[in-house]
Design a protein around this motif. Structure first.
Motif, PDB file in Angstrom:
ATOM      1  N   SER A  30       0.825  -1.219   0.000  1.00  0.00           N
ATOM      2  CA  SER A  30       0.000   0.000   0.000  1.00  0.00           C
ATOM      3  C   SER A  30       0.855   1.265   0.000  1.00  0.00           C
ATOM      4  N   ARG A  31       2.077   1.176   0.491  1.00  0.00           N
ATOM      5  CA  ARG A  31       2.940   2.357   0.598  1.00  0.00           C
ATOM      6  C   ARG A  31       3.910   2.502  -0.574  1.00  0.00           C
ATOM      7  N   PHE A  32       4.254   1.399  -1.224  1.00  0.00           N
ATOM      8  CA  PHE A  32       5.212   1.424  -2.328  1.00  0.00           C
ATOM      9  C   PHE A  32       4.542   0.873  -3.590  1.00  0.00           C
ATOM     10  N   PRO A  33       4.100   1.746  -4.483  1.00  0.00           N
ATOM     11  CA  PRO A  33       3.395   1.278  -5.686  1.00  0.00           C
ATOM     12  C   PRO A  33       4.265   0.405  -6.584  1.00  0.00           C
ATOM     13  N   GLN A  34       5.574   0.453  -6.422  1.00  0.00           N
ATOM     14  CA  GLN A  34       6.472  -0.377  -7.231  1.00  0.00           C
ATOM     15  C   GLN A  34       6.375  -1.857  -6.839  1.00  0.00           C
ATOM     16  N   LEU A  35       5.936  -2.132  -5.630  1.00  0.00           N
ATOM     17  CA  LEU A  35       5.829  -3.505  -5.134  1.00  0.00           C
ATOM     18  C   LEU A  35       4.433  -4.024  -5.448  1.00  0.00           C
ATOM     19  N   ASP A  59      13.312  -3.777   2.876  1.00  0.00           N
ATOM     20  CA  ASP A  59      13.638  -4.263   4.213  1.00  0.00           C
ATOM     21  C   ASP A  59      15.008  -3.759   4.649  1.00  0.00           C
ATOM     22  N   GLN A  60      15.982  -3.827   3.754  1.00  0.00           N
ATOM     23  CA  GLN A  60      17.335  -3.356   4.048  1.00  0.00           C
ATOM     24  C   GLN A  60      17.313  -1.876   4.443  1.00  0.00           C
ATOM     25  N   LEU A  61      16.628  -1.073   3.642  1.00  0.00           N
ATOM     26  CA  LEU A  61      16.606   0.368   3.893  1.00  0.00           C
ATOM     27  C   LEU A  61      15.861   0.718   5.175  1.00  0.00           C
ATOM     28  N   LEU A  62      14.711   0.079   5.398  1.00  0.00           N
ATOM     29  CA  LEU A  62      13.896   0.407   6.569  1.00  0.00           C
ATOM     30  C   LEU A  62      14.478  -0.162   7.861  1.00  0.00           C
ATOM     31  N   ASN A  63      14.793  -1.428   7.846  1.00  0.00           N
ATOM     32  CA  ASN A  63      15.105  -2.125   9.089  1.00  0.00           C
ATOM     33  C   ASN A  63      16.580  -2.240   9.422  1.00  0.00           C
ATOM     34  N   ARG A  64      17.444  -1.948   8.472  1.00  0.00           N
ATOM     35  CA  ARG A  64      18.875  -2.061   8.768  1.00  0.00           C
ATOM     36  C   ARG A  64      19.610  -0.731   8.626  1.00  0.00           C
ATOM     37  N   GLU A  65      19.142   0.093   7.694  1.00  0.00           N
ATOM     38  CA  GLU A  65      19.824   1.365   7.465  1.00  0.00           C
ATOM     39  C   GLU A  65      19.085   2.551   8.084  1.00  0.00           C
ATOM     40  N   GLY A  66      17.910   2.320   8.642  1.00  0.00           N
ATOM     41  CA  GLY A  66      17.223   3.345   9.402  1.00  0.00           C
ATOM     42  C   GLY A  66      16.430   4.366   8.606  1.00  0.00           C
ATOM     43  N   TYR A  67      16.129   4.101   7.346  1.00  0.00           N
ATOM     44  CA  TYR A  67      15.302   5.027   6.567  1.00  0.00           C
ATOM     45  C   TYR A  67      13.862   4.974   7.051  1.00  0.00           C
ATOM     46  N   THR A  68      13.140   6.065   6.842  1.00  0.00           N
ATOM     47  CA  THR A  68      11.710   6.098   7.120  1.00  0.00           C
ATOM     48  C   THR A  68      10.962   5.639   5.872  1.00  0.00           C
ATOM     49  N   LYS A  70       8.774   7.380   4.237  1.00  0.00           N
ATOM     50  CA  LYS A  70       8.856   8.483   3.267  1.00  0.00           C
ATOM     51  C   LYS A  70      10.219   8.542   2.597  1.00  0.00           C
ATOM     52  N   GLY A  71      11.264   8.290   3.350  1.00  0.00           N
ATOM     53  CA  GLY A  71      12.610   8.299   2.784  1.00  0.00           C
ATOM     54  C   GLY A  71      12.794   7.223   1.727  1.00  0.00           C
ATOM     55  N   VAL A  72      12.290   6.040   2.008  1.00  0.00           N
ATOM     56  CA  VAL A  72      12.396   4.950   1.031  1.00  0.00           C
ATOM     57  C   VAL A  72      11.530   5.257  -0.182  1.00  0.00           C
ATOM     58  N   GLN A  73      10.339   5.842   0.034  1.00  0.00           N
ATOM     59  CA  GLN A  73       9.477   6.225  -1.095  1.00  0.00           C
ATOM     60  C   GLN A  73      10.213   7.190  -2.016  1.00  0.00           C
ATOM     61  N   ASN A  80      17.154   6.464  -7.123  1.00  0.00           N
ATOM     62  CA  ASN A  80      18.466   6.636  -6.513  1.00  0.00           C
ATOM     63  C   ASN A  80      18.547   5.694  -5.315  1.00  0.00           C
ATOM     64  N   ILE A  81      18.545   4.407  -5.595  1.00  0.00           N
ATOM     65  CA  ILE A  81      18.497   3.412  -4.540  1.00  0.00           C
ATOM     66  C   ILE A  81      19.910   2.910  -4.254  1.00  0.00           C
ATOM     67  N   PRO A  82      20.388   3.118  -3.036  1.00  0.00           N
ATOM     68  CA  PRO A  82      21.725   2.627  -2.719  1.00  0.00           C
ATOM     69  C   PRO A  82      21.780   1.105  -2.775  1.00  0.00           C
ATOM     70  N   GLU A  83      22.914   0.582  -3.157  1.00  0.00           N
ATOM     71  CA  GLU A  83      23.099  -0.867  -3.217  1.00  0.00           C
ATOM     72  C   GLU A  83      23.054  -1.432  -1.802  1.00  0.00           C
TER      73      GLU A  83
END
Length: 114
Positions: A30-35, A59-68, A70-73, A80-83
């Motif tokens: 519901s939050r990421f239309p790409q998924l 999952d990597q961005l939210l739960n390991r790198e601390g993005y919100t 909105k930040g991941v969106q 511009n998605i970091p590896e």
């Protein structure tokens, strides 16, 4: 038996692989239309390899790198998605092999204490 990397995953399989509850994956949809997994009869979800890779990246961005969220969106919209960072290596040992080693060590300690 493990599925091929190219096989479709059910929501239960992907949730188990990521260590997350299924409702989190539905929320991410519901939050990421790409998924957008394929949905079959009864709204059963089937995640394609690209969906699995995207879910792992989220999952990597939210739960390991601390993005919100909105930040991941923003990252996904801007492409511009970091590896993802590589996960720590367990020296190539499988879980079964690690359990076997643990058992051997426990037995050796028990014998040493006698």
């Amino acid at each position: 038996m493990t599925k091929s990397e190219d096989a479709f995953r059910t929501i239960g399989e992907l949730a188990e692989e990521l260590g997350l509850p299924q409702h989190i994956l539905r929320y991410w949809e519901s939050r990421f239309p790409q998924l957008r997994p394929l949905q079959r009869a009864g709204n059963r979800r089937y995640y394609r390899p690209a969906d699995v890779a995207l879910a792992k990246r989220i999952d990597q961005l939210l739960n390991r790198e601390g993005y919100t969220i909105k930040g991941v969106q923003k990252l996904l919209e801007g492409r511009n998605i970091p590896e993802p960072q590589p996960e720590p290596d367990r020296a190539g040992l499988s879980l079964v092999e690690l359990k076997r080693i643990r058992t051997m060590l426990a037995e050796a300690l028990a014998l040493d204490g006698d």
